[in-house]
Design an enzyme around this catalytic site. Structure first.
Site, PDB file in Angstrom:
ATOM      1  N   LYS A  97       3.014   5.974   5.120  1.00 24.91           N
ATOM      2  CA  LYS A  97       2.344   4.676   5.014  1.00 24.91           C
ATOM      3  C   LYS A  97       2.076   4.082   6.389  1.00 24.91           C
ATOM      4  O   LYS A  97       1.839   2.876   6.519  1.00 24.91           O
ATOM      5  CB  LYS A  97       3.202   3.730   4.171  1.00 24.91           C
ATOM      6  CG  LYS A  97       3.473   4.315   2.772  1.00 24.91           C
ATOM      7  CD  LYS A  97       4.449   3.468   1.987  1.00 24.91           C
ATOM      8  CE  LYS A  97       4.931   4.250   0.766  1.00 24.91           C
ATOM      9  NZ  LYS A  97       5.915   3.485  -0.014  1.00 24.91           N
TER      10      LYS A  97
ATOM     11  N   PRO B  28       0.838  -1.207   0.000  1.00 26.36           N
ATOM     12  CA  PRO B  28       0.000   0.000   0.000  1.00 26.36           C
ATOM     13  C   PRO B  28       0.867   1.249   0.000  1.00 26.36           C
ATOM     14  O   PRO B  28       1.876   1.310   0.692  1.00 26.36           O
ATOM     15  CB  PRO B  28      -0.795  -0.109   1.301  1.00 26.36           C
ATOM     16  CG  PRO B  28      -0.044  -1.064   2.154  1.00 26.36           C
ATOM     17  CD  PRO B  28       0.725  -1.967   1.238  1.00 26.36           C
ATOM     18  N   GLU B  29       0.492   2.224  -0.801  1.00 25.83           N
ATOM     19  CA  GLU B  29       1.217   3.486  -0.838  1.00 25.83           C
ATOM     20  C   GLU B  29       0.374   4.524  -0.092  1.00 25.83           C
ATOM     21  O   GLU B  29      -0.619   4.178   0.532  1.00 25.83           O
ATOM     22  CB  GLU B  29       1.518   3.834  -2.302  1.00 25.83           C
ATOM     23  CG  GLU B  29       2.326   2.703  -2.946  1.00 25.83           C
ATOM     24  CD  GLU B  29       2.824   2.922  -4.357  1.00 25.83           C
ATOM     25  OE1 GLU B  29       2.692   4.025  -4.883  1.00 25.83           O
ATOM     26  OE2 GLU B  29       3.370   1.960  -4.926  1.00 25.83           O
TER      27      GLU B  29
ATOM     28  N   ARG C 101      13.474  -1.282  -8.227  1.00 25.87           N
ATOM     29  CA  ARG C 101      12.031  -1.484  -8.466  1.00 25.87           C
ATOM     30  C   ARG C 101      11.740  -1.236  -9.937  1.00 25.87           C
ATOM     31  O   ARG C 101      12.458  -0.523 -10.622  1.00 25.87           O
ATOM     32  CB  ARG C 101      11.196  -0.525  -7.599  1.00 25.87           C
ATOM     33  CG  ARG C 101      11.524  -0.519  -6.104  1.00 25.87           C
ATOM     34  CD  ARG C 101      10.993  -1.710  -5.346  1.00 25.87           C
ATOM     35  NE  ARG C 101       9.550  -1.825  -5.406  1.00 25.87           N
ATOM     36  CZ  ARG C 101       8.703  -1.188  -4.589  1.00 25.87           C
ATOM     37  NH1 ARG C 101       9.160  -0.370  -3.675  1.00 25.87           N
ATOM     38  NH2 ARG C 101       7.394  -1.374  -4.693  1.00 25.87           N
TER      39      ARG C 101
END
Ligand SMILES: [Zn+2]
Length: 274
Positions: free
Chosen positions: A53, A2-3, A264
């Site tokens: 977050k 989750p961002e 990433r």
């Protein structure tokens, strides 16, 4: 993972269920936290806030439950009596008269006094939150020229929570696309207009994603049964770049490229992002 937008939308849902409610049961899996359950049981929740977050759940007696879900942590929010059986025990359990809220997998969990909140290392290291109402595009634009950020490529900077809290991997590709900037640019080399574009995109893109999260989670009455259900409405936030390698860029038609940057996956258009 989750961002920021997902975390802020989750905070909204938890707020609706918990704030001003008395917490009848509090459970922690970690033995070190079990003594805290007695201190929290019977307290009312004063607020639930997202920071980057992480979530802060504030109790009436001045204690604060800090949770960060990391890669795999997830919450289950269910009406009492409708809780699903799970194979593993929750790390955190909060029960009101009407709902149960459980956090699973491998999050960070702490219970601290209100005065100690800002000393939690993750929170102390956060930059301006892209979803906080007080964060401005100008603040974010200015930071690109400041040490320690000025010498770093945008691909790395846009994952750094110390630069802009709440950013994450899918947002990184989408923000760079909206700002028409290459992920390889060094932050300090952006001219005034480019830095301003980046500042604006860093606010606009996460907020659009956040609004889409809210639409997705919107509870609508089921006209047939009268029960409430989670409406599966299509999101108004669509990835324009993320996971679209080989497709045509929606702005110029050039092929979208995937690169592994800062460990990433990043998606961008070399034709119109400079
Ligand atoms: Zn393009």
């Amino acid at each position: 993972m989750p961002e920021g937008p997902e975390t802020h939308a989750l905070a909204d849902r938890l707020r609706q269920i918990l704030v001003r409610r008395k917490i009848l049961d509090v459970g922690f899996l970690a033995p070190a936290l079990r003594k805290e359950s007695a201190a929290l049981t019977g307290q009312r929740v004063r607020g639930v806030d997202a920071r980057g977050k992480a979530l802060l759940t504030r109790f009436g007696n001045g204690l604060v439950l800090y949770t960060h879900s990391h890669l795999f942590g997830f919450w289950r929010i269910e009406a009492r009596g409708c809780e699903h059986d799970t194979a593993t025990a929750p790390r955190v359990l909060l029960r009101t008269r009407t709902h149960s809220v459980r956090l699973f997998a491998a999050p960070s969990v702490r219970v601290v006094d209100e005065r100690q909140v800002e000393t939690i290392p993750y929170l102390a290291g956060l930059g301006p939150d892209v979803l906080a109402p007080g964060t401005t595009a100008a603040t974010l634009a200015t930071r690109t020229g400041q040490p320690p950020f000025a010498r770093r490529p945008l691909a790395a900077l846009l994952l750094d929570q110390g630069f802009a809290a709440g950013m994450g991997n899918y947002l990184r590709s989408e923000v760079l696309f909206a700002a028409r900037l290459s992920p390889h640019r060094i932050a300090g080399t952006l001219d005034r207009n480019e830095a301003a574009r980046l500042g604006r995109a860093l606010l606009a893109v996460p907020r659009r994603s956040y609004r889409a999260q809210l639409e997705r989670a919107e509870v609508k009455p089921d006209l047939v049964s009268g029960k409430a259900y989670l409406a599966d409405t299509p999101s108004s936030f669509r990835f324009r770049m993320f996971e679209r390698d080989g497709e045509a860029c929606p702005r110029c038609g050039g092929p979208v490229r995937q690169e592994r940057l800062a460990q990433r996956r990043l998606y961008w258009c070399p034709h119109c992002q400079h």
